[in-house]
Write a protein that holds these residues in place. Structure first.
Motif, PDB file in Angstrom:
ATOM      1  N   ALA A 252       0.808  -1.218   0.000  1.00 19.39           N
ATOM      2  CA  ALA A 252       0.000   0.000   0.000  1.00 19.39           C
ATOM      3  C   ALA A 252       0.842   1.269   0.000  1.00 19.39           C
ATOM      4  N   ASP A 253       2.125   1.151   0.363  1.00 19.55           N
ATOM      5  CA  ASP A 253       2.942   2.361   0.444  1.00 19.55           C
ATOM      6  C   ASP A 253       3.582   2.721  -0.901  1.00 19.55           C
ATOM      7  N   LEU A 254       3.287   1.927  -1.931  1.00 24.59           N
ATOM      8  CA  LEU A 254       3.800   2.152  -3.292  1.00 24.59           C
ATOM      9  C   LEU A 254       5.324   2.267  -3.345  1.00 24.59           C
ATOM     10  N   GLN A 255       6.004   1.524  -2.486  1.00 23.96           N
ATOM     11  CA  GLN A 255       7.476   1.512  -2.555  1.00 23.96           C
ATOM     12  C   GLN A 255       7.925   0.827  -3.838  1.00 23.96           C
ATOM     13  N   ASP A 256       7.091  -0.058  -4.325  1.00 21.43           N
ATOM     14  CA  ASP A 256       7.426  -0.763  -5.556  1.00 21.43           C
ATOM     15  C   ASP A 256       6.834   0.008  -6.727  1.00 21.43           C
ATOM     16  N   ASP A 257       7.685   0.366  -7.665  1.00 25.21           N
ATOM     17  CA  ASP A 257       7.304   1.235  -8.772  1.00 25.21           C
ATOM     18  C   ASP A 257       6.148   0.651  -9.581  1.00 25.21           C
ATOM     19  N   ILE A 258       4.993   1.344  -9.562  1.00 22.30           N
ATOM     20  CA  ILE A 258       3.824   0.769 -10.223  1.00 22.30           C
ATOM     21  C   ILE A 258       3.940   0.780 -11.752  1.00 22.30           C
ATOM     22  N   ASP A 259       4.884   1.532 -12.273  1.00 21.81           N
ATOM     23  CA  ASP A 259       5.058   1.521 -13.727  1.00 21.81           C
ATOM     24  C   ASP A 259       5.605   0.184 -14.216  1.00 21.81           C
TER      25      ASP A 259
END
Ligand code: UDP
Ligand code: MG
Length: 320
Positions: free
Chosen positions: A104-111
Motif C-alpha cells: 500500500a505504500d507504493l514503494q514498488d514502482d507501479i510503472d
C-alpha cells in the motif's frame, strides 16, 4: 477482448498512505484499461488486515459508487502481511485472469506493472518484480535485507534475489498457490515451487509515500526465521554437525587439560565450569531449533484457517 487484471493490496493501518496510493493505483489501472492492455473489468482489491485506524472507512468510501474500480476485503483481525495478501489473492483468483500483488505504500514502482502484463501476454505465468537498486532504503534496511537473502540461500530456502512480494501471477498459478495448504506461510518461498514459465522485471524501489514501516526489525527477524524453518531442514543438519564437532573438540581439550593438570597442578575447576556452561548453551539452542520445527508441525496439524474474511465490498459479494 483483453484479460482481467486484479491489483491486490494488503493494508494495515495505512490511513496516511491510502488516499495517495489509491489515486495513483486508479490512474495506473485506468491507463492500462484505456490503452487496451487489460479488460475494463479489472479491479483494485484493498485488503484491510484488521487495521485499528480509519483504513476500512477509507476502503469503504472508495468502493462506493457504481463505476468504482475498487473492491474491499476486510479480515476479522490482524493476520500479518502474508495472510492478508493470500486473502486478497483468494478473492481475486475466481474473478481475474492475472493478479499483481503490491504494498500500500507504493514503494514498488507501479510503472513496472506494464512490463508484468507484457510478460504475461508473452506466456509467463509468474512475473517477479526484482529491485534493481535500493538507494532510497536506509543503509540498515539494505544491509539487513542483503544478509537476509544470503542467509536464506545458505539455509536452503529457494527465493528470488531482491524480490519481495511484488509479482504477477496468472489464474492457474494462483489456483496452484492454494494447493499449498501450509499455515506457516512464506509466499516468496512457495511461489518458485509452483513452476510454470516465469520472468523477471526490474524496477527501482522508492521511499514509503506516507506513514511508517509496519515491518520493524523484530518482525523482519521473525519473518526470516519463518522463511528458513518453513522451507528447509538444513538447520537441524547443522546442529547435528555442530554437536559432533563439539564432542570431538572437547575430547581433545579434555585430554590436553588432563596432561596440564598432571604436569602443572593448576586448578581445572573454572575450566570445567565453563565447559559445562558452553555445552549446556549449545544443547539448549539445539533443542530450541528442533522445538521450532515441532511447533510448526503442531500448528500445521491443527489446520487452522489462515485468515477469516469478515466482509467484502461491493456488497453484492457478501453472500458466500
Ligand atoms: N501489512 C499488513 N499486515 C501487517 C503488516 C503490514 O497487511 O501486519 C501491509 C502494509 O500495509 C503494507 C505491506 O504489508 O502494504 C508492507 O508493509 P510495510 O510497507 O510496512 O513493510 P516494509 O516495506 O517496511 O518492509
Ligand atoms: Mg513498505
Amino acid at each position: 477482448m483483453k484479460d482481467i487484471l486484479y491489483l491486490v493490496v494488503p493494508c494495515y493501518n495505512e490511513e496516511e498512505a491510502l488516499p495517495y496510493s489509491s489515486e495513483k493505483l486508479l490512474e495506473k489501472l485506468n491507463a492500462l484499461i484505456s490503452s487496451e492492455k487489460v479488460s475494463s473489468e479489472s479491479r483494485i482489491v484493498l485488503v484491510d488486515d484488521g487495521s485499528r485506524d480509519q483504513t476500512w472507512a477509507l476502503i469503504s468510501s472508495l468502493c462506493t459508487g457504481d463505476n468504482s474500480l475498487f473492491c474491499g476485503v476486510k479480515l476479522s483481525r490482524n493476520r500479518g502481511h502474508q495472510n492478508a495478501l493470500l486473502a486478497g489473492l483468494d478473492y481475486a483468483r475466481s474473478r481475474c485472469d492475472m493478479a499483481v500483488s503490491l504494498d500500500a505504500d507504493l514503494q514498488d514502482d507501479i510503472d513496472a506493472i506494464d512490463g508484468f502484463v507484457e510478460k504475461y501476454y508473452e506466456g509467463c505465468d509468474i512475473v517477479y518484480g526484482v529491485r534493481s537498486s535500493r538507494a532510497t532504503d536506509t543503509a540498515f534496511k539494505r544491509g539487513t535485507a542483503g544478509a537476509f537473502y544470503k542467509f536464506m540461500t545458505a539455509m536452503g530456502a529457494e527465493v528470488v534475489d531482491n524480490h519481495a512480494d511484488y509479482r504477477l501471477m496468472s489464474r492457474r498459478a494462483l489456483n496452484h498457490l492454494f494447493d499449498f495448504g501450509e499455515v506457516n506461510l512464506f509466499l516468496r518461498g512457495i511461489v518458485p515451487q509452483i513452476g510454470y514459465p516465469t520472468a523477471k522485471v526490474y524496477y527501482e524501489r522508492h521511499e514509503r509515500v506516507a506513514g511508517d514501516s509496519k515491518y520493524p526489525l523484530k518482525k523482519m527477524l521473525a519473518f526470516a526465521f519463518e522463511g528458513i524453518t518453513s522451507f528447509s531442514v538444513r538447520p537441524i543438519k547443522f546442529i547435528w554437525g555442530a554437536g559432533a564437532l563439539l564432542a570431538v573438540l572437547s575430547a581433545v581439550v579434555m585430554l590436553l587439560l588432563a596432561l596440564l593438570l598432571i604436569w602443572f597442578e593448576i586448578s581445572g575447576l573454572w575450566f570445567v565450569a565453563l565447559t559445562v556452561l558452553l555445552a549446556l548453551g549449545i544443547n539448549l539452542i539445539a533443542i530450541g531449533v528442533v522445538g521450532e520445527y515441532i511447533g510448526k508441525i503442531y500448528l500445521e496439524t491443527k489446520h487452522r484457517p489462515r485468515f477469516i474474511v469478515e466482509r467484502t465490498l461491493p456488497d453484492s459479494d457478501t453472500r458466500q
